[in-house]
Design a protein around this motif. Structure first.
Motif, short mmCIF file in Angstrom:
data_model
loop_
_atom_site.label_atom_id
_atom_site.label_comp_id
_atom_site.label_asym_id
_atom_site.label_seq_id
_atom_site.Cartn_x
_atom_site.Cartn_y
_atom_site.Cartn_z
N UNK A 54 0.31 -4.88 -6.69
CA UNK A 54 1.60 -4.55 -6.10
C UNK A 54 2.75 -5.04 -6.97
N UNK A 55 2.59 -6.22 -7.55
CA UNK A 55 3.65 -6.74 -8.42
C UNK A 55 3.84 -5.86 -9.64
N UNK A 56 2.78 -5.20 -10.10
CA UNK A 56 2.88 -4.32 -11.26
C UNK A 56 3.11 -2.86 -10.89
N UNK A 57 3.30 -2.61 -9.62
CA UNK A 57 3.49 -1.24 -9.14
C UNK A 57 4.94 -0.82 -9.32
N UNK A 58 5.13 0.30 -9.97
CA UNK A 58 6.49 0.84 -10.10
C UNK A 58 6.73 1.79 -8.93
N UNK A 59 7.81 1.57 -8.17
CA UNK A 59 8.03 2.36 -6.95
C UNK A 59 8.12 3.87 -7.18
N UNK A 60 8.61 4.29 -8.34
CA UNK A 60 8.81 5.72 -8.56
C UNK A 60 7.71 6.33 -9.41
N UNK A 61 6.57 5.67 -9.45
CA UNK A 61 5.41 6.23 -10.14
C UNK A 61 4.54 6.97 -9.12
N UNK A 62 3.54 7.64 -9.62
CA UNK A 62 2.60 8.34 -8.73
C UNK A 62 1.90 7.32 -7.83
N UNK A 63 1.46 6.20 -8.40
CA UNK A 63 0.80 5.16 -7.61
C UNK A 63 1.75 4.55 -6.59
N UNK A 64 3.01 4.37 -6.98
CA UNK A 64 4.01 3.83 -6.06
C UNK A 64 4.26 4.77 -4.90
N UNK A 65 4.35 6.06 -5.20
CA UNK A 65 4.54 7.06 -4.15
C UNK A 65 3.32 7.14 -3.24
N UNK A 66 2.13 7.02 -3.83
CA UNK A 66 0.91 7.04 -3.03
C UNK A 66 0.84 5.82 -2.10
N UNK A 67 1.22 4.66 -2.61
CA UNK A 67 1.22 3.44 -1.79
C UNK A 67 2.22 3.58 -0.64
N UNK A 68 3.39 4.09 -0.93
CA UNK A 68 4.41 4.29 0.10
C UNK A 68 3.91 5.28 1.16
N UNK A 69 3.28 6.34 0.72
CA UNK A 69 2.75 7.34 1.64
C UNK A 69 1.67 6.75 2.54
N UNK A 70 0.79 5.93 1.97
CA UNK A 70 -0.25 5.29 2.77
C UNK A 70 0.35 4.36 3.82
N UNK A 71 1.39 3.65 3.46
CA UNK A 71 2.06 2.76 4.41
C UNK A 71 2.66 3.58 5.55
N UNK A 72 3.28 4.70 5.23
CA UNK A 72 3.86 5.57 6.25
C UNK A 72 2.77 6.07 7.20
N UNK A 73 1.64 6.51 6.64
CA UNK A 73 0.54 6.99 7.49
C UNK A 73 -0.02 5.87 8.36
N UNK A 74 -0.10 4.67 7.83
CA UNK A 74 -0.58 3.53 8.63
C UNK A 74 0.36 3.26 9.80
N UNK A 75 1.66 3.31 9.54
CA UNK A 75 2.64 3.10 10.62
C UNK A 75 2.57 4.22 11.65
N UNK A 76 2.44 5.45 11.18
CA UNK A 76 2.32 6.57 12.11
C UNK A 76 1.06 6.43 12.96
N UNK A 77 -0.03 6.01 12.35
CA UNK A 77 -1.27 5.82 13.09
C UNK A 77 -1.07 4.81 14.21
#
Length: 162
Positions: A54-77
């Motif tokens: 996470x510390x090496x994750x760039x928010x505007x990268x593909x991995x950063x977008x994927x992490x953000x999307x997973x968090x959104x889905x977890x909250x929706x769940x």
């Protein structure tokens, strides 16, 4: 005899105090579920094994977008589970004609949309009102959590308190 008359005969009746008790019980269950869900999500995101990623994750990268999307889905769940709990309750109480209607009503109540095209039996209106209040609070809690996590992902938050 209309379809509405048939529903009213089957509704489990309740006093105002029993509505408040059932509503308070549901609030307690959902707040605990939500709190433990957010706690678990935070622990999973910021566990020692994930910290370096996470510390090496760039928010505007593909991995950063994927992490953000997973968090959104977890909250929706988490919210979907809470909405379904109320829908199961309404269906059990026969406060709405069927489960599909109960799920729809629960969703619009939790999200405080409150369309007037679905209505619950008068005996259980207070529980629905309490669900709306709970929805506002839990949605706000999730929003605050999400903003905090995004701040950490972008390096704006203190990592020592995660």
């Amino acid at each position: 005899m209309t379809g509405e008359d048939v529903i009213d005969e089957q509704v489990i009746t309740a006093t105002f105090n029993s509505q408040l008790a059932v509503g308070a019980l549901m609030i307690g269950i959902c707040v605990l579920l939500h709190g433990f869900g957010l706690f678990g999500l935070q622990r999973a995101l910021f566990a020692e094994t994930m910290k370096e990623r996470i510390e090496n994750l760039r928010p505007f990268s593909i991995r950063g977008a994927a992490a953000t999307t997973l968090i959104v889905f977890a909250l929706l769940f988490l919210h979907f589970v809470e909405i379904w709990l109320f829908a199961f309750l309404y269906d059990f109480l026969q406060a709405l004609p069927n489960f599909q209607e109960a799920l729809y009503f629960s969703t619009i109540s939790f999200a405080t949309i409150g369309y007037s095209d679905a209505s619950i039996a008068d005996e259980w209106r207070m529980v629905a009102a309490l669900e709306g209040i709970l929805g506002v609070i839990l949605l706000g809690w999730s929003t605050a959590f999400f903003v905090r996590v995004l701040g950490k992902l972008e390096g704006g938050g203190s990592r020592s308190d995660a």
